[in-house]
Scaffold this motif. Structure first.
Motif, mmCIF file in Angstrom:
data_model
loop_
_atom_site.group_PDB
_atom_site.id
_atom_site.type_symbol
_atom_site.label_atom_id
_atom_site.label_comp_id
_atom_site.label_asym_id
_atom_site.label_seq_id
_atom_site.Cartn_x
_atom_site.Cartn_y
_atom_site.Cartn_z
ATOM 1 N N ASP A 1 -2.984 1.913 6.932
ATOM 2 C CA ASP A 1 -3.460 3.291 6.829
ATOM 3 C C ASP A 1 -4.558 3.399 5.777
ATOM 4 O O ASP A 1 -4.632 2.571 4.853
ATOM 5 N N PRO A 2 -5.414 4.417 5.872
ATOM 6 C CA PRO A 2 -6.473 4.590 4.863
ATOM 7 C C PRO A 2 -5.880 4.777 3.466
ATOM 8 O O PRO A 2 -4.814 5.381 3.306
ATOM 9 N N ASN A 3 -6.581 4.238 2.469
ATOM 10 C CA ASN A 3 -6.194 4.412 1.067
ATOM 11 C C ASN A 3 -4.795 3.876 0.757
ATOM 12 O O ASN A 3 -4.066 4.432 -0.068
ATOM 13 N N THR A 4 -4.417 2.816 1.435
ATOM 14 C CA THR A 4 -3.156 2.134 1.143
ATOM 15 C C THR A 4 -3.435 0.659 0.898
ATOM 16 O O THR A 4 -4.346 0.073 1.491
ATOM 17 N N VAL A 5 -2.645 0.072 0.004
ATOM 18 C CA VAL A 5 -2.699 -1.364 -0.236
ATOM 19 C C VAL A 5 -1.282 -1.909 -0.186
ATOM 20 O O VAL A 5 -0.308 -1.178 -0.402
ATOM 21 N N PRO B 1 14.499 -12.555 -0.045
ATOM 22 C CA PRO B 1 15.486 -11.574 0.428
ATOM 23 C C PRO B 1 16.890 -12.155 0.465
ATOM 24 O O PRO B 1 17.082 -13.354 0.691
ATOM 25 N N LEU B 2 17.874 -11.284 0.233
ATOM 26 C CA LEU B 2 19.268 -11.718 0.257
ATOM 27 C C LEU B 2 19.623 -12.324 1.609
ATOM 28 O O LEU B 2 20.274 -13.368 1.699
ATOM 29 N N ASN B 3 19.200 -11.675 2.699
ATOM 30 C CA ASN B 3 19.425 -12.183 4.036
ATOM 31 C C ASN B 3 18.191 -12.968 4.469
ATOM 32 O O ASN B 3 17.081 -12.429 4.539
ATOM 33 N N ALA B 4 18.383 -14.241 4.752
ATOM 34 C CA ALA B 4 17.267 -15.146 5.007
ATOM 35 C C ALA B 4 16.392 -14.670 6.165
ATOM 36 O O ALA B 4 15.198 -14.968 6.212
ATOM 37 N N GLY B 5 16.969 -13.932 7.102
ATOM 38 C CA GLY B 5 16.205 -13.491 8.268
ATOM 39 C C GLY B 5 15.348 -12.264 8.021
ATOM 40 O O GLY B 5 14.534 -11.895 8.876
ATOM 41 N N ASP B 6 15.491 -11.614 6.857
ATOM 42 C CA ASP B 6 14.717 -10.410 6.575
ATOM 43 C C ASP B 6 13.252 -10.745 6.309
ATOM 44 O O ASP B 6 12.916 -11.858 5.888
ATOM 45 N N ASP B 7 12.396 -9.763 6.529
ATOM 46 C CA ASP B 7 10.977 -9.949 6.247
ATOM 47 C C ASP B 7 10.761 -10.147 4.750
ATOM 48 O O ASP B 7 11.515 -9.626 3.924
ATOM 49 N N PRO B 8 9.712 -10.886 4.369
ATOM 50 C CA PRO B 8 9.415 -11.053 2.941
ATOM 51 C C PRO B 8 9.145 -9.690 2.292
ATOM 52 O O PRO B 8 8.756 -8.732 2.957
ATOM 53 N N PHE B 9 9.356 -9.631 0.987
ATOM 54 C CA PHE B 9 9.155 -8.372 0.276
ATOM 55 C C PHE B 9 7.671 -8.005 0.216
ATOM 56 O O PHE B 9 6.834 -8.831 -0.172
ATOM 57 N N GLU B 10 7.357 -6.783 0.597
ATOM 58 C CA GLU B 10 6.013 -6.242 0.486
ATOM 59 C C GLU B 10 6.126 -4.807 -0.026
ATOM 60 O O GLU B 10 6.985 -4.052 0.422
ATOM 61 N N ILE B 11 5.271 -4.440 -0.982
ATOM 62 C CA ILE B 11 5.296 -3.102 -1.566
ATOM 63 C C ILE B 11 4.007 -2.379 -1.190
ATOM 64 O O ILE B 11 2.906 -2.841 -1.521
ATOM 65 N N THR B 12 4.142 -1.268 -0.495
ATOM 66 C CA THR B 12 2.982 -0.476 -0.100
ATOM 67 C C THR B 12 2.756 0.657 -1.094
ATOM 68 O O THR B 12 3.693 1.370 -1.456
ATOM 69 N N ILE B 13 1.513 0.799 -1.547
ATOM 70 C CA ILE B 13 1.135 1.880 -2.451
ATOM 71 C C ILE B 13 0.103 2.757 -1.750
ATOM 72 O O ILE B 13 -0.889 2.256 -1.204
ATOM 73 N N VAL B 14 0.337 4.060 -1.758
ATOM 74 C CA VAL B 14 -0.605 5.035 -1.213
ATOM 75 C C VAL B 14 -1.346 5.667 -2.379
ATOM 76 O O VAL B 14 -0.725 6.116 -3.344
ATOM 77 N N PRO C 1 -7.762 8.838 -3.117
ATOM 78 C CA PRO C 1 -9.068 8.219 -3.365
ATOM 79 C C PRO C 1 -9.897 8.931 -4.426
ATOM 80 O O PRO C 1 -10.788 8.325 -5.025
ATOM 81 N N ALA C 2 -9.601 10.194 -4.698
ATOM 82 C CA ALA C 2 -10.400 10.951 -5.665
ATOM 83 C C ALA C 2 -9.972 10.705 -7.105
ATOM 84 O O ALA C 2 -10.789 10.779 -8.026
ATOM 85 N N THR C 3 -8.687 10.398 -7.314
ATOM 86 C CA THR C 3 -8.160 10.330 -8.684
ATOM 87 C C THR C 3 -7.579 8.987 -9.076
ATOM 88 O O THR C 3 -7.414 8.704 -10.264
ATOM 89 N N GLY C 4 -7.222 8.156 -8.111
ATOM 90 C CA GLY C 4 -6.541 6.904 -8.429
ATOM 91 C C GLY C 4 -5.057 7.070 -8.671
ATOM 92 O O GLY C 4 -4.364 6.121 -9.047
ATOM 93 N N ILE C 5 -4.523 8.277 -8.457
ATOM 94 C CA ILE C 5 -3.083 8.508 -8.601
ATOM 95 C C ILE C 5 -2.387 8.038 -7.322
ATOM 96 O O ILE C 5 -2.789 8.416 -6.211
ATOM 97 N N GLY C 6 -1.360 7.208 -7.474
ATOM 98 C CA GLY C 6 -0.696 6.633 -6.322
ATOM 99 C C GLY C 6 0.790 6.930 -6.289
ATOM 100 O O GLY C 6 1.360 7.452 -7.242
ATOM 101 N N SER C 7 1.430 6.569 -5.179
ATOM 102 C CA SER C 7 2.877 6.740 -5.034
ATOM 103 C C SER C 7 3.451 5.561 -4.267
ATOM 104 O O SER C 7 2.760 4.920 -3.467
ATOM 105 N N ILE C 8 4.722 5.279 -4.540
ATOM 106 C CA ILE C 8 5.437 4.190 -3.863
ATOM 107 C C ILE C 8 6.658 4.787 -3.200
ATOM 108 O O ILE C 8 7.570 5.297 -3.879
#
Length: 298
Positions: A197-201, A211-224, A227-234
Protein backbone atom coordinates in the motif's frame (compact mmCIF):
# COMPACT_ATOMS: atom_id res chain seq x y z
CA UNK A 1 -32.44 -15.87 58.83
CA UNK A 2 -33.13 -13.72 61.93
CA UNK A 3 -29.85 -14.87 63.45
CA UNK A 4 -28.00 -13.94 60.24
CA UNK A 5 -29.55 -10.44 60.23
CA UNK A 6 -28.84 -10.02 63.93
CA UNK A 7 -25.19 -11.03 63.42
CA UNK A 8 -24.85 -8.59 60.51
CA UNK A 9 -26.27 -5.70 62.57
CA UNK A 10 -23.95 -6.46 65.49
CA UNK A 11 -20.95 -6.56 63.14
CA UNK A 12 -22.03 -3.32 61.43
CA UNK A 13 -22.46 -1.48 64.74
CA UNK A 14 -19.16 -2.83 66.07
CA UNK A 15 -17.27 -1.64 62.96
CA UNK A 16 -18.96 1.75 63.15
CA UNK A 17 -18.11 2.27 66.81
CA UNK A 18 -14.52 1.14 66.28
CA UNK A 19 -14.09 3.46 63.31
CA UNK A 20 -15.37 6.50 65.18
CA UNK A 21 -13.15 5.87 68.19
CA UNK A 22 -10.18 5.13 65.94
CA UNK A 23 -10.63 8.38 64.01
CA UNK A 24 -10.82 10.36 67.24
CA UNK A 25 -7.61 8.80 68.54
CA UNK A 26 -5.80 8.96 65.20
CA UNK A 27 -7.25 11.79 63.12
CA UNK A 28 -6.26 11.83 59.46
CA UNK A 29 -3.74 14.54 58.49
CA UNK A 30 -4.97 17.42 56.40
CA UNK A 31 -4.54 16.83 52.68
CA UNK A 32 -2.16 19.03 50.70
CA UNK A 33 -2.82 19.80 47.04
CA UNK A 34 0.08 19.15 44.67
CA UNK A 35 1.55 21.99 42.63
CA UNK A 36 1.09 20.27 39.27
CA UNK A 37 0.97 21.69 35.75
CA UNK A 38 -0.67 20.18 32.68
CA UNK A 39 -0.27 21.02 29.00
CA UNK A 40 -2.91 20.67 26.32
CA UNK A 41 -0.86 20.64 23.12
CA UNK A 42 -2.12 22.15 19.88
CA UNK A 43 1.08 21.21 18.03
CA UNK A 44 4.09 19.19 19.17
CA UNK A 45 5.94 18.49 15.90
CA UNK A 46 8.10 21.12 14.16
CA UNK A 47 7.74 21.34 10.39
CA UNK A 48 11.02 21.22 8.45
CA UNK A 49 9.32 22.78 5.41
CA UNK A 50 8.37 25.95 7.35
CA UNK A 51 11.14 26.54 9.90
CA UNK A 52 10.40 30.27 10.22
CA UNK A 53 6.79 29.79 11.31
CA UNK A 54 6.55 26.38 12.97
CA UNK A 55 6.23 26.19 16.77
CA UNK A 56 5.34 23.92 19.67
CA UNK A 57 2.07 25.34 21.00
CA UNK A 58 -0.55 24.61 23.63
CA UNK A 59 -2.09 25.80 26.89
CA UNK A 60 -0.46 25.44 30.32
CA UNK A 61 -2.89 24.92 33.20
CA UNK A 62 -2.59 24.71 36.97
CA UNK A 63 -5.49 22.53 38.22
CA UNK A 64 -4.97 23.90 41.75
CA UNK A 65 -4.13 27.62 42.22
CA UNK A 66 -1.02 27.03 44.32
CA UNK A 67 1.64 27.14 41.59
CA UNK A 68 3.99 30.12 41.69
CA UNK A 69 6.05 29.35 38.58
CA UNK A 70 6.89 26.83 35.88
CA UNK A 71 10.30 26.40 34.20
CA UNK A 72 10.97 24.37 31.06
CA UNK A 73 14.42 23.24 29.94
CA UNK A 74 15.46 21.74 26.62
CA UNK A 75 18.35 19.67 25.23
CA UNK A 76 18.94 19.04 21.53
CA UNK A 77 19.92 15.66 20.15
CA UNK A 78 21.49 15.45 16.71
CA UNK A 79 23.68 12.71 15.32
CA UNK A 80 23.16 10.79 18.56
CA UNK A 81 24.76 13.56 20.68
CA UNK A 82 22.66 15.22 23.41
CA UNK A 83 23.49 18.78 24.48
CA UNK A 84 23.24 20.14 28.01
CA UNK A 85 19.79 21.17 29.25
CA UNK A 86 19.15 24.92 29.21
CA UNK A 87 16.12 26.99 30.20
CA UNK A 88 13.91 27.91 27.25
CA UNK A 89 10.61 29.02 28.85
CA UNK A 90 9.27 30.26 32.19
CA UNK A 91 5.91 31.61 33.36
CA UNK A 92 4.24 32.62 36.62
CA UNK A 93 0.76 33.06 35.11
CA UNK A 94 -1.79 30.27 34.63
CA UNK A 95 -3.46 29.41 32.39
CA UNK A 96 -0.85 30.50 29.85
CA UNK A 97 -0.71 30.22 26.09
CA UNK A 98 2.41 28.14 25.49
CA UNK A 99 4.55 28.65 22.37
CA UNK A 100 8.17 27.78 21.56
CA UNK A 101 9.50 28.35 18.06
CA UNK A 102 12.90 27.63 16.56
CA UNK A 103 14.15 31.13 17.36
CA UNK A 104 13.40 30.42 21.03
CA UNK A 105 15.22 27.10 20.79
CA UNK A 106 18.22 28.48 18.92
CA UNK A 107 18.56 31.40 21.36
CA UNK A 108 18.48 29.09 24.39
CA UNK A 109 20.92 26.60 22.86
CA UNK A 110 23.32 29.22 21.47
CA UNK A 111 22.67 28.23 17.85
CA UNK A 112 21.16 29.66 14.67
CA UNK A 113 17.88 28.50 13.16
CA UNK A 114 19.89 27.44 10.10
CA UNK A 115 21.76 24.95 12.33
CA UNK A 116 18.61 22.87 12.76
CA UNK A 117 17.55 20.12 10.39
CA UNK A 118 15.03 17.36 9.83
CA UNK A 119 15.23 14.61 12.43
CA UNK A 120 16.62 16.87 15.17
CA UNK A 121 15.14 15.84 18.54
CA UNK A 122 14.39 18.17 21.43
CA UNK A 123 14.04 16.63 24.91
CA UNK A 124 12.14 18.79 27.41
CA UNK A 125 12.10 18.56 31.20
CA UNK A 126 10.26 20.88 33.57
CA UNK A 127 9.80 21.87 37.20
CA UNK A 128 7.01 23.74 38.93
CA UNK A 129 7.39 25.66 42.18
CA UNK A 130 4.50 26.02 44.61
CA UNK A 131 3.58 29.11 46.58
CA UNK A 132 5.22 27.53 49.65
CA UNK A 133 8.50 27.03 47.78
CA UNK A 134 8.34 23.25 47.19
CA UNK A 135 9.50 22.04 43.78
CA UNK A 136 7.86 19.34 41.65
CA UNK A 137 9.50 17.53 38.74
CA UNK A 138 8.77 14.35 36.79
CA UNK A 139 10.55 12.07 39.28
CA UNK A 140 8.29 13.20 42.11
CA UNK A 141 5.03 12.39 40.34
CA UNK A 142 3.46 9.05 41.25
CA UNK A 143 3.20 6.39 38.52
CA UNK A 144 -0.52 6.98 37.95
CA UNK A 145 0.09 10.65 37.17
CA UNK A 146 3.16 9.81 35.08
CA UNK A 147 0.98 7.62 32.88
CA UNK A 148 -1.64 10.33 32.39
CA UNK A 149 -0.87 12.00 29.04
CA UNK A 150 -1.40 15.65 30.07
CA UNK A 151 0.61 15.29 33.26
CA UNK A 152 3.40 13.33 31.58
CA UNK A 153 3.77 15.87 28.80
CA UNK A 154 3.96 18.81 31.17
CA UNK A 155 7.14 17.60 32.92
CA UNK A 156 8.85 15.40 30.35
CA UNK A 157 8.18 15.30 26.63
CA UNK A 158 9.95 15.16 23.27
CA UNK A 159 9.56 17.06 20.02
CA UNK A 160 11.13 16.55 16.59
CA UNK A 161 11.71 18.50 13.43
CA UNK A 162 9.76 16.30 11.08
CA UNK A 163 10.33 15.78 7.38
CA UNK A 164 7.96 14.56 4.67
CA UNK A 165 8.08 10.77 4.36
CA UNK A 166 9.48 9.31 1.15
CA UNK A 167 9.10 5.55 0.73
CA UNK A 168 12.06 5.13 -1.63
CA UNK A 169 14.26 7.13 0.73
CA UNK A 170 13.24 4.89 3.64
CA UNK A 171 14.32 1.58 2.08
CA UNK A 172 17.56 -0.13 2.99
CA UNK A 173 19.44 -1.83 5.83
CA UNK A 174 18.83 -0.66 9.41
CA UNK A 175 20.42 -1.43 12.78
CA UNK A 176 18.54 -1.57 16.08
CA UNK A 177 19.89 1.13 18.42
CA UNK A 178 17.45 0.34 21.26
CA UNK A 179 14.91 -2.44 21.69
CA UNK A 180 14.71 -2.79 25.51
CA UNK A 181 15.44 -6.52 25.22
CA UNK A 182 19.18 -6.20 25.72
CA UNK A 183 21.81 -7.88 23.58
CA UNK A 184 19.23 -10.22 22.06
CA UNK A 185 18.28 -7.55 19.53
CA UNK A 186 20.38 -4.42 20.12
CA UNK A 187 22.78 -3.81 17.22
CA UNK A 188 21.10 -6.39 15.00
CA UNK A 189 20.49 -5.53 11.35
CA UNK A 190 17.32 -5.90 9.29
CA UNK A 191 16.02 -4.90 5.88
CA UNK A 192 13.22 -2.45 5.11
CA UNK A 193 11.27 -2.93 1.87
CA UNK A 194 8.30 -1.14 0.34
CA UNK A 195 4.82 -2.28 1.37
CA UNK A 196 2.02 -3.08 -1.04
CA UNK A 197 0.00 0.00 0.00
CA UNK A 198 1.12 3.63 -0.46
CA UNK A 199 3.22 5.10 2.36
CA UNK A 200 3.87 1.72 3.97
CA UNK A 201 7.14 -0.09 4.60
CA UNK A 202 7.82 -3.63 5.78
CA UNK A 203 10.57 -4.48 8.27
CA UNK A 204 11.89 -7.99 7.58
CA UNK A 205 12.26 -9.90 10.85
CA UNK A 206 13.82 -6.98 12.81
CA UNK A 207 14.20 -9.05 16.00
CA UNK A 208 15.98 -11.86 14.07
CA UNK A 209 13.60 -14.42 15.59
CA UNK A 210 12.09 -17.71 14.45
CA UNK A 211 8.30 -18.27 14.77
CA UNK A 212 7.20 -20.69 17.47
CA UNK A 213 5.44 -22.82 14.85
CA UNK A 214 7.93 -23.73 12.13
CA UNK A 215 5.25 -23.54 9.42
CA UNK A 216 4.33 -19.91 10.16
CA UNK A 217 5.45 -17.09 7.89
CA UNK A 218 8.63 -15.25 8.92
CA UNK A 219 8.12 -12.19 11.11
CA UNK A 220 7.47 -8.98 9.19
CA UNK A 221 6.43 -5.63 10.72
CA UNK A 222 4.42 -3.22 8.59
CA UNK A 223 4.54 0.50 9.40
CA UNK A 224 2.05 2.98 7.92
CA UNK A 225 3.42 6.54 7.73
CA UNK A 226 1.77 9.92 7.18
CA UNK A 227 3.71 11.33 4.19
CA UNK A 228 3.34 14.93 5.39
CA UNK A 229 4.68 14.51 8.93
CA UNK A 230 6.60 11.25 9.23
CA UNK A 231 4.27 10.12 12.03
CA UNK A 232 3.64 6.39 11.73
CA UNK A 233 1.63 3.58 13.32
CA UNK A 234 2.05 -0.16 13.79
CA UNK A 235 -1.08 -2.31 13.77
CA UNK A 236 -1.05 -5.26 16.19
CA UNK A 237 1.04 -8.01 14.58
CA UNK A 238 3.39 -10.89 15.43
CA UNK A 239 6.96 -9.69 16.04
CA UNK A 240 9.14 -12.33 17.76
CA UNK A 241 9.09 -15.73 19.47
CA UNK A 242 8.27 -15.40 23.16
CA UNK A 243 10.22 -18.59 23.84
CA UNK A 244 13.48 -16.93 22.71
CA UNK A 245 13.08 -14.09 25.21
CA UNK A 246 11.27 -15.65 28.15
CA UNK A 247 9.50 -18.91 28.69
CA UNK A 248 7.40 -21.70 27.26
CA UNK A 249 3.61 -21.91 27.11
CA UNK A 250 3.04 -18.72 25.12
CA UNK A 251 2.36 -17.83 21.50
CA UNK A 252 4.56 -15.42 19.55
CA UNK A 253 4.74 -11.92 21.01
CA UNK A 254 2.82 -9.22 19.15
CA UNK A 255 3.56 -5.50 19.11
CA UNK A 256 1.39 -2.44 18.46
CA UNK A 257 1.88 1.34 18.43
CA UNK A 258 -0.66 4.08 17.81
CA UNK A 259 2.02 6.58 16.85
CA UNK A 260 5.74 6.98 16.43
CA UNK A 261 8.17 8.59 13.99
CA UNK A 262 9.77 7.42 10.76
CA UNK A 263 12.13 10.07 9.41
CA UNK A 264 13.09 8.88 5.95
CA UNK A 265 15.31 11.92 5.41
CA UNK A 266 17.62 10.81 8.22
CA UNK A 267 16.82 7.08 8.15
CA UNK A 268 15.55 7.07 11.73
CA UNK A 269 12.78 4.89 13.23
CA UNK A 270 11.49 5.87 16.69
CA UNK A 271 8.58 4.01 18.29
CA UNK A 272 7.47 2.92 21.75
CA UNK A 273 5.57 -0.34 21.19
CA UNK A 274 3.06 -2.15 23.36
CA UNK A 275 3.64 -5.91 23.69
CA UNK A 276 0.89 -8.55 23.73
CA UNK A 277 1.76 -12.14 24.73
CA UNK A 278 -1.09 -14.70 24.30
CA UNK A 279 -0.92 -17.79 26.50
CA UNK A 280 -1.11 -21.06 24.59
CA UNK A 281 -4.41 -22.89 25.08
CA UNK A 282 -6.16 -20.29 27.26
CA UNK A 283 -5.86 -17.16 25.12
CA UNK A 284 -5.06 -15.15 28.27
CA UNK A 285 -3.01 -12.06 27.46
CA UNK A 286 0.23 -11.05 29.15
CA UNK A 287 2.83 -8.42 28.30
CA UNK A 288 6.52 -7.50 28.45
CA UNK A 289 5.31 -3.92 28.93
CA UNK A 290 6.22 -1.12 26.55
CA UNK A 291 9.44 -1.55 24.59
CA UNK A 292 11.54 0.95 22.68
CA UNK A 293 11.78 0.31 18.95
CA UNK A 294 14.59 2.55 17.70
CA UNK A 295 16.69 1.93 14.62
CA UNK A 296 19.00 3.82 12.29
CA UNK A 297 19.65 3.31 8.58
CA UNK A 298 23.20 2.10 7.84
Amino acid sequence: MKNIIKSFLIAFIAVGVFSCEDNEKYPLPATIDGSYITIEFDNLILDVTDLDNTAITGVLKAPVPNVASYELQVARSTGGVLSDYVTVYTTDTFPANFSINLEDLSGALGLEVADFGAGDRFDFQATSTSTDGSVTDFSLINPDLQAEPGQLQSYQFTSFISCPFNTEEALGTYTFTNCDLGGQCNNTEFEVIAGTDPNTVVLINPYQSNPLNAGDDPFEITIVVDPATGIGSIAQQRAFSTLEYCCGGFEDTEIQADSGFYFSCTGTILFNVRTIVPQTGTGALFTFGNLAFEAQKN
